[in-house]
Motif scaffolding. Structure first.
Motif, PDB file in Angstrom:
ATOM      1  N   PRO A  75       0.955  -1.031   0.069  1.00  0.00           N
ATOM      2  CA  PRO A  75      -0.017  -0.039   0.051  1.00  0.00           C
ATOM      3  C   PRO A  75       0.854   1.383  -0.008  1.00  0.00           C
ATOM      4  CG  PRO A  75      -0.949  -1.492   1.701  1.00  0.00           C
ATOM      5  CD  PRO A  75       0.553  -2.019   1.251  1.00  0.00           C
ATOM      6  N   GLN A 159      12.090   9.074  -0.425  1.00  0.00           N
ATOM      7  CA  GLN A 159      11.511   9.765   0.765  1.00  0.00           C
ATOM      8  C   GLN A 159      12.619  10.339   1.503  1.00  0.00           C
ATOM      9  OE1 GLN A 159       8.411   9.600   2.277  1.00  0.00           O
ATOM     10  NE2 GLN A 159       9.390  11.326   3.723  1.00  0.00           N
ATOM     11  N   LEU A 288       4.908  10.072   7.309  1.00  0.00           N
ATOM     12  CA  LEU A 288       3.635   9.709   7.283  1.00  0.00           C
ATOM     13  C   LEU A 288       3.346   8.374   6.654  1.00  0.00           C
ATOM     14  CD1 LEU A 288       2.075  13.100   6.237  1.00  0.00           C
ATOM     15  CD2 LEU A 288       2.295  12.126   8.684  1.00  0.00           C
TER      16      LEU A 288
HETATM   17  N1   CP Z   1       5.989   8.255   3.267  1.00  0.00           N
HETATM   18  C1   CP Z   1       5.487   7.179   2.495  1.00  0.00           C
HETATM   19  O1   CP Z   1       6.157   6.199   1.881  1.00  0.00           O
HETATM   20  O2   CP Z   1       4.257   7.101   2.500  1.00  0.00           O
HETATM   21  P1   CP Z   1       3.369   6.028   1.560  1.00  0.00           P
HETATM   22  O3   CP Z   1       3.430   4.720   2.248  1.00  0.00           O
HETATM   23  O4   CP Z   1       1.791   6.415   1.723  1.00  0.00           O
HETATM   24  O5   CP Z   1       3.830   6.115   0.201  1.00  0.00           O
END
Ligand code: CP
Length: 329
Positions: A75, A159, A288
């Motif tokens: 996800p 990230q 997040l």
């Molecule tokens: N920061 C991050 O990788 O968020 P997702 O898991 O929503 O992609």
């Protein structure tokens, strides 16, 4: 702006950029690990990201005709959508798999075959996969650039690029700062990549976690000869010292034994009271999603930067894509 790079002229529809004495090119490069990038290359991406910020409003066509395949086997909200947003804002387009059950993986097709097929449809691939080996396998199979969008509990290099960019934009510098990584440092892939990248800078790095969620020893070994690393479980003690507090959630999905998760669940939670002794200009970041580790009452405080971080993430990924596609050198 670093000494190797200068934007000569700039307009919103066709960026004309000239490099001077530039020794680096990211064109066609795989981004598998943050270790694939030097400090100069990271700084270069951040400098290009600054030029991307106005394009987030106006749009551009510099990636017109380019197609990015987003293959997500775990996800995601931010990583997938911000790559898609970055492509869209630069005139490119995206195809992808966000639900593996709707792809032929469900029929038993291998990752290698999937990559060999998808490379005919796209010019680069972003892959998120629960297996730490999948990203390397994909890069070996693919004749187009492969970008790691999160590899198991191991790494999340893009990230880190946006995290560093947020630090630079919000604090004006990274060198000289006291930075704390707080939370699940064992399973959190963002903090693994970030700790390695911060070793390029002159920082004091506080690693703050419940003991069972401590940073893997091999990462400590890798970075501790290069920067000052302080490991602690004491959040209260480090709050007044740090310029940046980077918080992560406990990665429930990585625990093989849910009893182990139950033992550390809720072990830390930032509230306004908990940060009362923080420096006035201390900023709180978070990759997040947040679960319960930052109380929503902090969202409106002058310390919160985690939603701004999402915004910086689009500019950072626009920059990375432009460099990998070779539209900007
Ligand atoms: N920061 C991050 O990788 O968020 P997702 O898991 O929503 O992609």
């Amino acid at each position: 702006m670093n000494e190797f790079w200068r934007v000569k002229s700039f307009n919103y529809d066709s960026i004309v950029v000239m490099e001077e004495m530039c020794h680096m090119s990211l064109k066609g490069k795989d981004i598998i690990s943050i270790r694939d990038l030097t400090r100069n290359e990271i700084e270069h991406i951040m400098e290009v990201a600054v030029t991307m910020e106005p394009l987030m409003k106006t749009g551009s066509k510099i990636l017109g005709g380019k197609i990015l395949a987003c293959l997500f086997f775990e996800p995601s909200t931010r990583t997938r959508l911000s790559f898609e947003s970055a492509m869209d804002r630069l005139g490119g387009s995206c195809i992808g798999i966000s639900e593996p059950r709707t792809s032929s993986i469900e029929k038993g097709e291998s990752l290698e075959d999937t990559i060999r097929v998808v490379e005919n449809y796209a010019d680069a691939i972003v892959l998120r996969h629960p297996s730490e080996e999948a990203i390397r396998l994909a890069a070996e199979c693919a004749s187009i650039p492969v970008i790691n969008g999160g590899s198991g509990a191991e790494e999340h290099p893009t990230q880190t690029i946006l995290d560093l960019y947020t630090m630079k934009r919000e604090m004006g510098k990274i060198d000289g700062l006291n930075i704390a990584l707080l939370g699940d440092l064992k399973y959190g892939r963002t903090v693994h990549s970030l700790a390695c990248a911060l070793a390029h800078y002159y920082v004091n790095l506080y690693l703050v976690s419940p003991e069972p969620l401590a940073m893997p020893r091999q990462i400590i070994k890798e970075i501790s000869g290069r920067i000052h690393v302080i490991e602690t479980c004491d959040i209260e003690e480090i709050i007044p010292k740090v310029n940046i507090l980077y918080v992560t959630r406990i990665q429930k999905e990585r625990f093989t034994n849910l009893n182990d998760y139950e033992r550390v669940k809720g072990a830390y939670r930032l509230t306004l009271q908990a940060i009362i002794n923080a420096k006035k200009d201390m900023i709180i970041m978070h990759p997040l999603p947040r679960i319960d580790e930052i109380s929503p009452e902090i969202d409106d405080s002058p310390h919160a930067r985690y939603f701004k971080e999402v915004w910086y993430g689009v500019a950072a990924r626009m920059a990375l894509l432009s460099l990998i596609f070779g539209t900007i050198e």
